[in-house]
Design an enzyme around this catalytic site. Structure first.
Site, short mmCIF file in Angstrom:
data_model
loop_
_atom_site.label_atom_id
_atom_site.label_comp_id
_atom_site.label_asym_id
_atom_site.label_seq_id
_atom_site.Cartn_x
_atom_site.Cartn_y
_atom_site.Cartn_z
N GLY A 30 6.35 28.86 -28.95
CA GLY A 30 7.04 28.17 -27.86
C GLY A 30 8.49 28.54 -27.65
CB SER A 31 10.62 31.45 -28.52
OG SER A 31 10.02 32.54 -27.86
CG ASN A 32 9.23 32.80 -23.28
OD1 ASN A 32 10.10 33.32 -22.61
ND2 ASN A 32 8.47 33.49 -24.13
CE LYS A 83 -16.01 31.55 -20.41
NZ LYS A 83 -16.97 31.83 -19.37
CG MET A 110 -2.31 33.28 -26.91
SD MET A 110 -1.43 34.69 -26.18
CE MET A 110 -2.37 36.04 -26.85
NE ARG A 111 -8.23 28.91 -25.86
CZ ARG A 111 -9.28 29.12 -26.64
NH1 ARG A 111 -10.42 29.52 -26.13
NH2 ARG A 111 -9.20 28.93 -27.95
CG ASN A 127 1.59 34.63 -17.99
OD1 ASN A 127 1.89 33.92 -18.96
ND2 ASN A 127 1.04 35.82 -18.13
CG HIS A 129 2.26 40.67 -19.55
ND1 HIS A 129 1.19 40.35 -20.36
CD2 HIS A 129 2.35 42.02 -19.55
CE1 HIS A 129 0.65 41.46 -20.82
NE2 HIS A 129 1.33 42.49 -20.35
#
Ligand code: GRF
Length: 229
Positions: A30-32, A83, A110-111, A127, A129
């Site tokens: 969770g650093s973002n 998913k 991650m899904r 998102n 990336h």
């Protein structure tokens, strides 16, 4: 609700509907999310993180949220690896709607996102990336960049669509690949860039929302302009 910025000047609840609310989905440390929350606390995010959801019960992002007084929930993803079941996604939609969020920020989730969420928040899922998209989609993009021998890597914030890392690009930051880099040192440098990029793009996205219709669920009919001959 006990939000971190609630008692800070300029981030009072008086901001009300002028401050779009968003939910965060993450599977990792969770650093973002931390960077977004800190920017919110400084009164500089132009939007408010109000709920954190994770598909991993032990994810650091859930502890971070608890420490910040932001409601957080684990949602069991079901039996698939990449998913969620439609039921799990439906539960996420329910929690986000209950929290009255106007958009979603994926921060290390991650899904792959499927129809229940895409339909409930069309064009409103962001998102980040760790590559300069469209290069190096998918997992461990920084490792892909190193293996390809590119001189520059970076990160991209994009809208989420039904593909994997294919949605409209909202912003990018570039970082050099240094001669003695390992995948880990390169990833660390990319993450520093992410923590500056994501809050900046989220702020711009929220500003755009305020310029449009800030309510995502009203489904007002679009007024199509007739094509001129
Ligand atoms: C980031 O590198 C992001 O680009 C990728 O997942 C990682 C999440 O890291 N999508 P964190 O959990 O925000 O620290």
């Amino acid at each position: 609700m006990n939000t971190p910025g609630a008692s800070m000047p300029g981030v009072s609840s008086a901001a009300g509907s002028q401050t779009p609310r968003f939910g965060i989905l993450g599977s990792g440390k969770g650093s973002n999310f931390r960077a977004l929350a800190e920017t919110f606390q400084q009164g500089l995010l132009g939007s408010e993180p109000v709920i954190v959801l994770s598909d991993v019960e032990t994810a650091g992002i859930l502890d971070l949220a608890k420490g910040l007084g932001i409601p957080s929930h684990f949602v069991a993803p079901g039996p698939f690896r990449t998913k969620m079941t439609p039921e799990a996604e439906g539960e996420i939609v329910r929690l986000l709607e209950e929290a009255k969020v106007e958009f979603i920020v994926l921060a290390g989730f991650m899904r792959v996102i499927k129809e229940p969420l895409l339909k409930a928040f069309p064009g409103r899922i962001l998102n980040i990336h760790p590559s300069l998209l469209p290069e190096f989609r998918g997992l461990k993009a920084w490792r892909q960049a190193m293996e390809a021998g590119v001189p520059e890597a970076g990160c991209t914030v994009h809208l989420v669509d039904e593909g994997v890392d294919t949605g409209k690009i909202l912003g990018q930051s570039r970082v050099p690949v240094l001669p003695d880099d390992t995948p880990e040192t390169l990833h660390a440098r990319i993450q520093i860039a992410e923590h500056e990029l994501y809050p900046r793009i989220v702020r711009g996205f929220a500003q755009n929302l305020l310029g449009e219709n800030p309510k995502p669920h009203t489904h007002e009919p679009h007024h199509h302009r007739e094509a001129t001959p």
